[in-house]
Write an enzyme that holds these catalytic residues in place. Structure first.
Site, PDB file in Angstrom:
ATOM      1  CD  GLU A  45      -2.829  -0.940   2.515  1.00  0.00           C
ATOM      2  OE1 GLU A  45      -2.614  -0.010   3.326  1.00  0.00           O
ATOM      3  OE2 GLU A  45      -3.695  -1.806   2.707  1.00  0.00           O
ATOM      4  CG  ASP A  56      -3.439   8.012   8.224  1.00  0.00           C
ATOM      5  OD1 ASP A  56      -3.441   6.781   8.317  1.00  0.00           O
ATOM      6  OD2 ASP A  56      -3.658   8.624   7.161  1.00  0.00           O
ATOM      7  CE1 TYR A 171      -6.984  -2.025   7.273  1.00  0.00           C
ATOM      8  CE2 TYR A 171      -6.022  -1.028   5.321  1.00  0.00           C
ATOM      9  CZ  TYR A 171      -6.001  -1.266   6.677  1.00  0.00           C
ATOM     10  OH  TYR A 171      -4.999  -0.746   7.449  1.00  0.00           O
TER      11      TYR A 171
END
Length: 266
Positions: A45, A56, A171
Site C-alpha cells: 500500500e 491516521d 480491509y
C-alpha cells in the site's frame, strides 16, 4: 487471476505493508519499496500524502508532513508507482489516501493515470460506499479494484452497502480510531473476521495497531491478510534514507511469523 487475487492464493495469509510515498523523499521511496518486497511483503500500500489525513495517527501524520515538505506531488507518486511496477511486475500495488488528491482533476483522470502506473487497487478513506459514484465507476472501468473498509461499527444493516461494488479485498479496520495507537483484543478480531467472511467471498485483511510478529501471527490464524503500516513508518522516521535495511529485516520477521502461524493450523 489478477495480481491481487494471486497474492491471496499463495497458501498463507498475505502480508500487506504500508508506507507513505515521498517519505523521507520521493527519490528514497523506491529503495524502501524494494526492501518491502525483498523482506516478503505480498501486497504494497502506497500512501498518497495529504495535509489532513483524518484516519491516521501521529506516525503517519508525520510521514505525510515529511513527504509534503520534501515536495512530493501526485506526479511523483505516479512515477514512483510506475518505476515500482517495472522492477516488480508481479507484486500488487495499492494507492491509499484521501478524496481530494484522487478527485481534484476528475475521477477519470486519476483512474487512467493509476492504470498507466500499474496500480492494482485504490483505498479512498473518506469516500463512503454510499458515494461510490465519485470514484468507483472510473476505477472499475480502468480495471482497478476499489477496496473498501469495514470497521467495528459496520453493522449487519450497513455491511451489504460496504460490500456492494467492492473488490480486491476487504480491509477490516480493527479499532474505531486512528492508525498506530492501539490494537483491538484478539477475540474481537476473531469474531469480526468470522462475521465478515460469512458475508463475502473477498479476502478479509486486518489492520490498525499491528506491530509485532506475535500480533501478526495471531491475526494470520483467522484472517486472509495482515496489514502493517505505522511500525514501518516509524522505522523510516528513525533511519531516513538508511531505512531499507532495517525495514527489510522487520518485514522478514513479520513474514516468517505469518507463514509459521498458518502452518500450525494445517
Amino acid at each position: 487471476m489478477t495480481r491481487l487475487s494471486t497474492a491471496f492464493a499463495k497458501g498463507h495469509p498475505a502480508l500487506i505493508t504500508f508506507v507513505t510515498a515521498g517519505d523521507p523523499t520521493p527519490a528514497a521511496t523506491g529503495a524502501i519499496l524494494d526492501a518491502l518486497v525483498a523482506g516478503g511483503a505480498d501486497v504494497i500500500e502506497l500512501g498518497m500524502p495529504f495535509t489532513d489525513p483524518m484516519a491516521d495517527g501521529p506516525a503517519i501524520q508525520a510521514a505525510n508532513l515529511r513527504s509534503l515538505g520534501a515536495g512530493t506531488r501526485t506526479a511523483d507518486i505516479l512515477a514512483i508507482a510506475k518505476a515500482f511496477r517495472t522492477r516488480h511486475p508481479e507484486t500488487p500495488l495499492v494507492l491509499m489516501g484521501y478524496a481530494n488528491p484522487m478527485t481534484i482533476r476528475g475521477a477519470d483522470w486519476f483512474a487512467a493515470a493509476a492504470k498507466d502506473a500499474g496500480v492494482d487497487g485504490v483505498i479512498c478513506v473518506d469516500i463512503p460506499p454510499e458515494e461510490d459514484e465519485e470514484l468507483g465507476p472510473a476505477l472499475r472501468a480502468a480495471g482497478i479494484d476499489p477496496i473498501r473498509l469495514a470497521t467495528p461499527t459496520t453493522d449487519v444493516a450497513r455491511l451489504p452497502t460496504v460490500l456492494d461494488g467492492a473488490s480486491g479485498f476487504l480491509y477490516y479496520v480493527s479499532v474505531a480510531g486512528i492508525t498506530g495507537l492501539q490494537q483491538a483484543a484478539q477475540v474481537s478480531i476473531d469474531e469480526a473476521v468470522a462475521r465478515l467472511k460469512a458475508s463475502t467471498d473477498l479476502p478479509v485483511a486486518v489492520g490498525f495497531g499491528i506491530r509485532t510478529p506475535e500480533q501478526a501471527a495471531a491475526i494470520a490464524k483467522v484472517a486472509d491478510g495482515v496489514v502493517v503500516g505505522s511500525a514501518i513508518v516509524d522505522l523510516i522516521a528513525q533511519h531516513g534514507e538508511a531505512a531499507p535495511g532495517p525495514v527489510r529485516a522487520y518485514i522478514e520477521s513479520l513474514s516468517t511469523a505469518i507463514r509459521a502461524a498458518r502452518k500450525e493450523l494445517i
